[in-house]
Design a protein around this motif. Structure first.
Motif, PDB file in Angstrom:
ATOM      1  N   ALA A  99       0.833  -1.206   0.000  1.00  0.00           N
ATOM      2  CA  ALA A  99       0.000   0.000   0.000  1.00  0.00           C
ATOM      3  C   ALA A  99       0.868   1.257   0.000  1.00  0.00           C
ATOM      4  CB  ALA A  99      -0.942  -0.001   1.197  1.00  0.00           C
ATOM      5  N   SER A 100       1.917   1.265   0.826  1.00  0.00           N
ATOM      6  CA  SER A 100       2.799   2.435   0.881  1.00  0.00           C
ATOM      7  C   SER A 100       3.576   2.600  -0.416  1.00  0.00           C
ATOM      8  CB  SER A 100       3.775   2.307   2.065  1.00  0.00           C
ATOM      9  OG  SER A 100       3.089   2.350   3.286  1.00  0.00           O
ATOM     10  N   VAL A 101       4.009   1.493  -1.004  1.00  0.00           N
ATOM     11  CA  VAL A 101       4.755   1.563  -2.266  1.00  0.00           C
ATOM     12  C   VAL A 101       3.874   2.130  -3.373  1.00  0.00           C
ATOM     13  CG1 VAL A 101       5.874   0.178  -4.057  1.00  0.00           C
ATOM     14  CG2 VAL A 101       6.348  -0.290  -1.659  1.00  0.00           C
ATOM     15  N   LEU A 102       2.615   1.696  -3.429  1.00  0.00           N
ATOM     16  CA  LEU A 102       1.692   2.224  -4.437  1.00  0.00           C
ATOM     17  C   LEU A 102       1.451   3.716  -4.231  1.00  0.00           C
ATOM     18  CD1 LEU A 102      -0.969  -0.658  -4.674  1.00  0.00           C
ATOM     19  CD2 LEU A 102       0.896  -0.140  -6.267  1.00  0.00           C
ATOM     20  N   THR A 103       1.336   4.135  -2.964  1.00  0.00           N
ATOM     21  CA  THR A 103       1.150   5.562  -2.673  1.00  0.00           C
ATOM     22  C   THR A 103       2.335   6.374  -3.166  1.00  0.00           C
ATOM     23  OG1 THR A 103      -0.221   5.091  -0.736  1.00  0.00           O
ATOM     24  CG2 THR A 103       0.807   7.263  -0.837  1.00  0.00           C
ATOM     25  N   VAL A 104       3.548   5.862  -2.940  1.00  0.00           N
ATOM     26  CA  VAL A 104       4.756   6.563  -3.390  1.00  0.00           C
ATOM     27  C   VAL A 104       4.750   6.719  -4.911  1.00  0.00           C
ATOM     28  CG1 VAL A 104       7.260   6.350  -3.647  1.00  0.00           C
ATOM     29  CG2 VAL A 104       6.200   5.949  -1.426  1.00  0.00           C
ATOM     30  N   LEU A 105       4.476   5.626  -5.629  1.00  0.00           N
ATOM     31  CA  LEU A 105       4.450   5.698  -7.096  1.00  0.00           C
ATOM     32  C   LEU A 105       3.383   6.675  -7.576  1.00  0.00           C
ATOM     33  CD1 LEU A 105       4.955   1.996  -8.275  1.00  0.00           C
ATOM     34  CD2 LEU A 105       6.653   3.798  -7.908  1.00  0.00           C
ATOM     35  N   TYR A 106       2.233   6.655  -6.915  1.00  0.00           N
ATOM     36  CA  TYR A 106       1.128   7.541  -7.275  1.00  0.00           C
ATOM     37  C   TYR A 106       1.533   9.006  -7.122  1.00  0.00           C
ATOM     38  CZ  TYR A 106      -3.797   9.154  -7.231  1.00  0.00           C
ATOM     39  OH  TYR A 106      -4.992   9.759  -7.504  1.00  0.00           O
ATOM     40  N   LEU A 107       2.189   9.339  -6.005  1.00  0.00           N
ATOM     41  CA  LEU A 107       2.574  10.723  -5.752  1.00  0.00           C
ATOM     42  C   LEU A 107       3.730  11.153  -6.653  1.00  0.00           C
ATOM     43  CD1 LEU A 107       2.302  10.841  -1.850  1.00  0.00           C
ATOM     44  CD2 LEU A 107       0.718  11.792  -3.531  1.00  0.00           C
ATOM     45  N   VAL A 108       4.663  10.240  -6.931  1.00  0.00           N
ATOM     46  CA  VAL A 108       5.740  10.560  -7.871  1.00  0.00           C
ATOM     47  C   VAL A 108       5.156  10.846  -9.256  1.00  0.00           C
ATOM     48  CG1 VAL A 108       7.729   9.613  -9.109  1.00  0.00           C
ATOM     49  CG2 VAL A 108       7.549   9.320  -6.638  1.00  0.00           C
ATOM     50  N   PHE A 109       4.203  10.017  -9.676  1.00  0.00           N
ATOM     51  CA  PHE A 109       3.564  10.247 -10.975  1.00  0.00           C
ATOM     52  C   PHE A 109       2.834  11.589 -10.998  1.00  0.00           C
ATOM     53  CE2 PHE A 109      -0.145  10.103 -13.755  1.00  0.00           C
ATOM     54  CZ  PHE A 109       0.467   9.845 -14.968  1.00  0.00           C
ATOM     55  N   ASN A 110       2.110  11.906  -9.924  1.00  0.00           N
ATOM     56  CA  ASN A 110       1.388  13.184  -9.868  1.00  0.00           C
ATOM     57  C   ASN A 110       2.333  14.358 -10.043  1.00  0.00           C
ATOM     58  OD1 ASN A 110      -1.098  12.036  -9.566  1.00  0.00           O
ATOM     59  ND2 ASN A 110      -1.210  12.326  -7.361  1.00  0.00           N
TER      60      ASN A 110
END
Length: 219
Positions: A99-110
């Motif tokens: 869950a934390s890894v997905l959040t990181v990728l999501y915010l980096v993409f944003n």
């Protein structure tokens, strides 16, 4: 420190083994240790791995810069005081950190979607690696599909500094091949019975990329 630096360049160093083979993704999993609070995990990882500055992280979280700085300091202190090792997590530990890894990728993409295209492309690359690592996780496929479909429309989203709304975007600037590829990834997420937030957002993005948008279905 000089002796430690020399160890990084041993000519006969054995090949590292483990479930996470990509260096960048391995470090993200390492920083997302469950002993650290989720918000501190992502803030620290965005700073150390994503290369985002404190103001950028604060903007992503919609919080003051001082709050982000404190989270990063506390996370580093937790790692030091608890003796948390920077190591590759075992395969059994990966789901707890997902869950934390997905959040990181999501915010980096944003952040990349705001203009730093290199970050957007890197988030998509890591998303592809993650789908290979965890092929049965629908949210992993959902996030990758979401990023691909949005990234395909990035050239039409801004006119100078002004945001261009969906109905006014020049669709000739959209990357239709990447949209199709994103939908293929989304099909895999749906086949895995994905119903999480990233899958839902990807479905909405896919519907909005059609020539005639079915707004009741979007709702």
């Amino acid at each position: 420190r000089h002796a430690q630096a020399l160890l990084l360049h041993q000519p006969d160093e054995p090949e590292e083994v483990g479930p996470v083979r990509d260096d960048q993704l391995r470090m993200i999993f390492t920083c997302c240790h469950p002993a650290i609070s989720p918000l501190a995990q992502t803030a620290l990882t965005l700073r150390l791995v994503g290369g985002l500055e404190v103001p950028e992280i604060a903007r992503a979280y919609l919080v003051p810069e001082a709050t982000v700085a404190q989270r990063i300091v506390r996370a580093k202190k937790k790692i030091r005081d608890a003796g948390i090792p920077y190591r590759v997590p075992s395969e059994a530990e990966l789901p707890d950190r997902l869950a934390s890894v997905l959040t990181v990728l999501y915010l980096v993409f944003n952040e990349g979607y705001r203009g730093r295209v290199d970050l957007g492309a890197e988030a998509i690359r890591l998303g592809r690696v993650l789908t290979s690592l965890l092929p049965r996780e629908p949210e992993v496929h959902g996030l990758l599909a979401l990023m691909m479909i949005h990234h395909a429309r990035r050239r039409a989203r801004f006119l100078g500094e002004d945001l261009v709304l969906l109905e006014n975007q020049d669709r000739s600037l959209w990357d239709v091949d990447q949209i199709a590829a994103g939908r293929s990834v989304l099909d895999r997420a749906m086949a895995l019975r994905g119903r999480g937030p990233y899958v839902v957002q990807a479905v909405i993005a896919s519907l909005q990329a059609r020539e005639h948008i079915d707004w009741p279905r979007v709702a």
